[in-house]
Write a protein that holds these residues in place. Structure first.
Motif, PDB file in Angstrom:
ATOM      1  N   VAL A  14      15.070  22.690 -11.856  1.00  0.00           N
ATOM      2  CA  VAL A  14      13.810  22.622 -11.114  1.00  0.00           C
ATOM      3  C   VAL A  14      13.969  23.163  -9.688  1.00  0.00           C
ATOM      4  N   TYR A  15      15.054  22.756  -9.025  1.00  0.00           N
ATOM      5  CA  TYR A  15      15.237  23.150  -7.623  1.00  0.00           C
ATOM      6  C   TYR A  15      15.480  24.657  -7.473  1.00  0.00           C
ATOM      7  N   VAL A  16      16.125  25.253  -8.485  1.00  0.00           N
ATOM      8  CA  VAL A  16      16.434  26.678  -8.358  1.00  0.00           C
ATOM      9  C   VAL A  16      15.323  27.522  -8.997  1.00  0.00           C
ATOM     10  N   ASN A  38      11.642  19.441  -1.143  1.00  0.00           N
ATOM     11  CA  ASN A  38      11.054  18.577  -0.098  1.00  0.00           C
ATOM     12  C   ASN A  38       9.535  18.757   0.023  1.00  0.00           C
ATOM     13  N   TYR A  39       8.949  19.358  -1.015  1.00  0.00           N
ATOM     14  CA  TYR A  39       7.483  19.383  -1.197  1.00  0.00           C
ATOM     15  C   TYR A  39       6.711  20.004  -0.034  1.00  0.00           C
ATOM     16  N   ASP A  40       7.348  20.905   0.736  1.00  0.00           N
ATOM     17  CA  ASP A  40       6.676  21.545   1.878  1.00  0.00           C
ATOM     18  C   ASP A  40       6.035  20.512   2.808  1.00  0.00           C
ATOM     19  N   ARG A  54       2.916  -3.848  -9.340  1.00  0.00           N
ATOM     20  CA  ARG A  54       3.963  -4.849  -9.134  1.00  0.00           C
ATOM     21  C   ARG A  54       5.272  -4.306  -9.669  1.00  0.00           C
ATOM     22  N   ARG A  55       6.279  -4.221  -8.796  1.00  0.00           N
ATOM     23  CA  ARG A  55       7.597  -3.779  -9.243  1.00  0.00           C
ATOM     24  C   ARG A  55       8.552  -4.964  -9.203  1.00  0.00           C
ATOM     25  N   THR A  56       9.626  -4.849  -9.976  1.00  0.00           N
ATOM     26  CA  THR A  56      10.576  -5.968 -10.038  1.00  0.00           C
ATOM     27  C   THR A  56      12.001  -5.457  -9.888  1.00  0.00           C
ATOM     28  N   ARG A 112       0.823  -1.222   0.000  1.00  0.00           N
ATOM     29  CA  ARG A 112       0.000   0.000   0.000  1.00  0.00           C
ATOM     30  C   ARG A 112       0.852   1.265   0.000  1.00  0.00           C
ATOM     31  N   ARG A 113       2.121   1.132   0.392  1.00  0.00           N
ATOM     32  CA  ARG A 113       2.989   2.319   0.456  1.00  0.00           C
ATOM     33  C   ARG A 113       3.211   2.904  -0.935  1.00  0.00           C
ATOM     34  N   ARG A 114       3.173   4.224  -1.013  1.00  0.00           N
ATOM     35  CA  ARG A 114       3.584   4.947  -2.220  1.00  0.00           C
ATOM     36  C   ARG A 114       4.430   6.120  -1.784  1.00  0.00           C
ATOM     37  N   SER A 115       5.287   6.588  -2.671  1.00  0.00           N
ATOM     38  CA  SER A 115       6.015   7.813  -2.370  1.00  0.00           C
ATOM     39  C   SER A 115       5.035   8.978  -2.470  1.00  0.00           C
ATOM     40  N   ILE A 116       4.867   9.690  -1.379  1.00  0.00           N
ATOM     41  CA  ILE A 116       3.860  10.757  -1.307  1.00  0.00           C
ATOM     42  C   ILE A 116       4.551  12.116  -1.382  1.00  0.00           C
ATOM     43  N   ARG A 117       4.064  12.944  -2.275  1.00  0.00           N
ATOM     44  CA  ARG A 117       4.651  14.281  -2.464  1.00  0.00           C
ATOM     45  C   ARG A 117       3.620  15.392  -2.315  1.00  0.00           C
ATOM     46  N   LYS A 118       2.380  14.994  -1.977  1.00  0.00           N
ATOM     47  CA  LYS A 118       1.324  16.000  -1.728  1.00  0.00           C
ATOM     48  C   LYS A 118       0.749  15.726  -0.347  1.00  0.00           C
ATOM     49  N   GLY A 151      23.563   9.471   2.552  1.00  0.00           N
ATOM     50  CA  GLY A 151      22.618  10.138   3.429  1.00  0.00           C
ATOM     51  C   GLY A 151      21.293  10.240   2.687  1.00  0.00           C
ATOM     52  N   LEU A 152      20.222  10.359   3.430  1.00  0.00           N
ATOM     53  CA  LEU A 152      18.906  10.335   2.800  1.00  0.00           C
ATOM     54  C   LEU A 152      17.906  11.118   3.634  1.00  0.00           C
ATOM     55  N   PHE A 153      17.092  11.911   2.952  1.00  0.00           N
ATOM     56  CA  PHE A 153      15.956  12.559   3.609  1.00  0.00           C
ATOM     57  C   PHE A 153      14.740  11.641   3.532  1.00  0.00           C
ATOM     58  N   THR A 157       4.783   9.019   3.102  1.00  0.00           N
ATOM     59  CA  THR A 157       6.230   9.229   3.225  1.00  0.00           C
ATOM     60  C   THR A 157       6.877   9.278   1.847  1.00  0.00           C
ATOM     61  N   CYS A 158       8.034   9.888   1.781  1.00  0.00           N
ATOM     62  CA  CYS A 158       8.819   9.814   0.542  1.00  0.00           C
ATOM     63  C   CYS A 158      10.294   9.979   0.891  1.00  0.00           C
ATOM     64  N   MET A 159      11.116   9.143   0.302  1.00  0.00           N
ATOM     65  CA  MET A 159      12.565   9.305   0.451  1.00  0.00           C
ATOM     66  C   MET A 159      13.047  10.337  -0.551  1.00  0.00           C
ATOM     67  N   LEU A 160      14.027  11.118  -0.136  1.00  0.00           N
ATOM     68  CA  LEU A 160      14.576  12.136  -1.040  1.00  0.00           C
ATOM     69  C   LEU A 160      16.095  12.004  -1.053  1.00  0.00           C
ATOM     70  N   GLY A 161      16.605  11.594  -2.194  1.00  0.00           N
ATOM     71  CA  GLY A 161      18.056  11.357  -2.266  1.00  0.00           C
ATOM     72  C   GLY A 161      18.837  12.515  -2.840  1.00  0.00           C
ATOM     73  N   ALA A 162      18.141  13.517  -3.365  1.00  0.00           N
ATOM     74  CA  ALA A 162      18.834  14.496  -4.203  1.00  0.00           C
ATOM     75  C   ALA A 162      19.568  15.589  -3.419  1.00  0.00           C
ATOM     76  N   VAL A 163      19.296  15.746  -2.141  1.00  0.00           N
ATOM     77  CA  VAL A 163      19.993  16.809  -1.405  1.00  0.00           C
ATOM     78  C   VAL A 163      21.407  16.364  -1.017  1.00  0.00           C
TER      79      VAL A 163
HETATM   80  C1  FMN Z   1      17.059   6.409  -2.502  1.00  0.00           C
HETATM   81  C2  FMN Z   1      15.846   7.131  -3.006  1.00  0.00           C
HETATM   82  C3  FMN Z   1      15.942   8.444  -3.362  1.00  0.00           C
HETATM   83  C4  FMN Z   1      14.804   9.141  -3.818  1.00  0.00           C
HETATM   84  N1  FMN Z   1      14.913  10.475  -4.107  1.00  0.00           N
HETATM   85  C5  FMN Z   1      13.812  11.165  -4.466  1.00  0.00           C
HETATM   86  C6  FMN Z   1      13.875  12.575  -4.663  1.00  0.00           C
HETATM   87  O1  FMN Z   1      14.924  13.202  -4.490  1.00  0.00           O
HETATM   88  N2  FMN Z   1      12.738  13.226  -5.009  1.00  0.00           N
HETATM   89  C7  FMN Z   1      11.554  12.560  -5.181  1.00  0.00           C
HETATM   90  O2  FMN Z   1      10.564  13.205  -5.510  1.00  0.00           O
HETATM   91  N3  FMN Z   1      11.463  11.221  -4.996  1.00  0.00           N
HETATM   92  C8  FMN Z   1      12.554  10.507  -4.632  1.00  0.00           C
HETATM   93  N4  FMN Z   1      12.470   9.149  -4.388  1.00  0.00           N
HETATM   94  C9  FMN Z   1      11.188   8.464  -4.555  1.00  0.00           C
HETATM   95  C10 FMN Z   1      11.202   7.627  -5.833  1.00  0.00           C
HETATM   96  O3  FMN Z   1      11.141   8.469  -6.932  1.00  0.00           O
HETATM   97  C11 FMN Z   1      10.054   6.612  -5.758  1.00  0.00           C
HETATM   98  O4  FMN Z   1      10.364   5.677  -4.767  1.00  0.00           O
HETATM   99  C12 FMN Z   1       9.832   5.900  -7.068  1.00  0.00           C
HETATM  100  O5  FMN Z   1       9.360   6.782  -8.032  1.00  0.00           O
HETATM  101  C13 FMN Z   1       8.851   4.751  -6.953  1.00  0.00           C
HETATM  102  O6  FMN Z   1       7.612   5.168  -6.413  1.00  0.00           O
HETATM  103  P1  FMN Z   1       7.003   4.418  -5.142  1.00  0.00           P
HETATM  104  O7  FMN Z   1       7.946   4.687  -4.008  1.00  0.00           O
HETATM  105  O8  FMN Z   1       5.664   5.039  -4.938  1.00  0.00           O
HETATM  106  O9  FMN Z   1       6.951   2.959  -5.444  1.00  0.00           O
HETATM  107  C14 FMN Z   1      13.578   8.457  -3.938  1.00  0.00           C
HETATM  108  C15 FMN Z   1      13.493   7.122  -3.550  1.00  0.00           C
HETATM  109  C16 FMN Z   1      14.607   6.467  -3.078  1.00  0.00           C
HETATM  110  C17 FMN Z   1      14.491   5.035  -2.665  1.00  0.00           C
END
Ligand code: FMN
Length: 306
Positions: free
Chosen positions: A196-198, A209-211, A296-298, A101-107, A279-281, A247-253
């Motif tokens: 995009v970031y600037v 970090n999507y506020d 389904r992801r692989t 059920r988990r998805r990366s949430i940005r809103k 490091g990871l946000f 939740t969402c992980m952010l690797g870009a910072v």
């Molecule tokens: C290590 C890592 C870094 C990520 N960095 C970003 C990021 O900087 N910005 C962002 O919007 N999403 C980021 N994500 C989220 C991914 O884009 C997301 O996990 C992927 O699109 C799959 O979507 P899902 O998590 O809903 O399955 C990151 C995820 C991981 C695991």
């Protein structure tokens, strides 16, 4: 000296109440560093330890008599607690359901995350395994949207000051040195990230970090196993999910704030104490986007050795 971390460079000290030891050998079994032997139905501490006691605490946790005390490297018997009831741990099905059920949430809804949930996330994340104890993971916690936004605006400003890294002339100059793959990565990912970031931040859109209502930055030190902050961040993310948060992980910072004087000043300003390989946000909040299906992801490859 024992295996160093930023918290300690000394080995832990093990003491045993020999009168109460019944020689069951559970500690010998639990210790992965050859620290114990049973001699004449009592445990003895050997000189075979490879690293000196790293303070994992396994002997103390395995001892049915409670006669082992490990002290040092941040550990002490007072930290022991009774194991939670086996019956309340998630089953495979319930764990899988949460993962699916988990998805990366940005809103996110304009609703703060309760302080209690922030504490619960941190509590759960600190159960994560680490390469060598004690954990050398550091966390910066941004507890509200204002702090999260302030960080993003400052990061955007910082990126502006190093934007030449993603300029055409610099990338062309560097290509022979950093190779084709890095050149492709720079042009297709790093440059658009800068844009995009600037540029979008200047227009008020926060793609950094999507506020989010809460953010946590997990990082290490020069001593930390690079995987440790990532594992801790993953635990935090899953704890957030279990608490009903998006939740969402952010690797870009992280990669942008490792090298150079400006990066150091930026780190210092935000209480980031060390450079680290990884490091990871992770951002948290009440999701304002809802998915009706899973997907389904692989992996790229699962090679089963025959
Ligand atoms: C290590 C890592 C870094 C990520 N960095 C970003 C990021 O900087 N910005 C962002 O919007 N999403 C980021 N994500 C989220 C991914 O884009 C997301 O996990 C992927 O699109 C799959 O979507 P899902 O998590 O809903 O399955 C990151 C995820 C991981 C695991």
């Amino acid at each position: 000296m024992a295996i160093p971390t930023t918290r300690t460079k000394k080995p832990a000290h093990v003491s045993i109440d020999l009168e109460k030891c019944n020689g069951c050998g559970e500690c010998v079994n639990a210790c992965s560093d050859f620290s114990f032997e049973i001699v004449d139905k009592k445990v003895t501490i050997t000189d075979k330890s490879v690293f000196g006691c790293v303070g994992c605490g396994h002997c103390m946790m395995a001892c049915p008599q409670g006669v082992i005390a490990v002290e040092g490297r941040t550990l002490a018997p007072v930290q022991l607690f009774d194991l939670p009831d086996k019956n309340i741990v998630p089953t495979y099905d319930s764990l899988l359901a949460m993962l699916q059920r988990r998805r990366s949430i940005r809103k996110f809804k304009d609703k703060p995350v309760e302080q209690e949930k922030v504490n619960q996330i941190l509590e759960a994340a600190q159960t994560a395994p680490m390469g060598i104890p004690p954990s050398d993971v550091h966390v910066v916690v941004f507890e509200n949207k204002k702090q999260v936004r302030a960080f993003a605006e400052d990061f955007s400003k910082y990126l502006t000051s190093i934007r030449w890294i993603a300029s055409n002339w610099f990338m062309t100059l560097m290509r022979p040195f950093w190779g084709k793959a890095n050149d492709e990565m720079m042009r297709s990912f790093i440059k658009p990230v800068f844009d995009v970031y600037v540029d979008d931040m200047e227009k008020g859109d926060n793609w950094i970090n999507y506020d989010a209502p809460v953010a946590m930055y997990f990082y290490g030190s020069p001593y930390t196993d690079p995987a440790d902050p990532i594992i801790a961040a993953t635990y935090a993310m899953l704890a957030g999910e279990a608490l009903g948060l998006g939740t969402c992980m952010l690797g870009a910072v992280h990669p942008f704030i490792q090298t150079g004087k400006k990066a150091r000043l930026f780190r210092e300003k935000w209480g980031i104490k060390h450079k680290s390989r990884e490091g990871l946000f992770v951002i948290f909040g009440y999701a304002d986007v809802h998915y009706k299906k899973g997907i389904r992801r692989t992996f790229a490859d699962i090679h089963r050795v025959s």
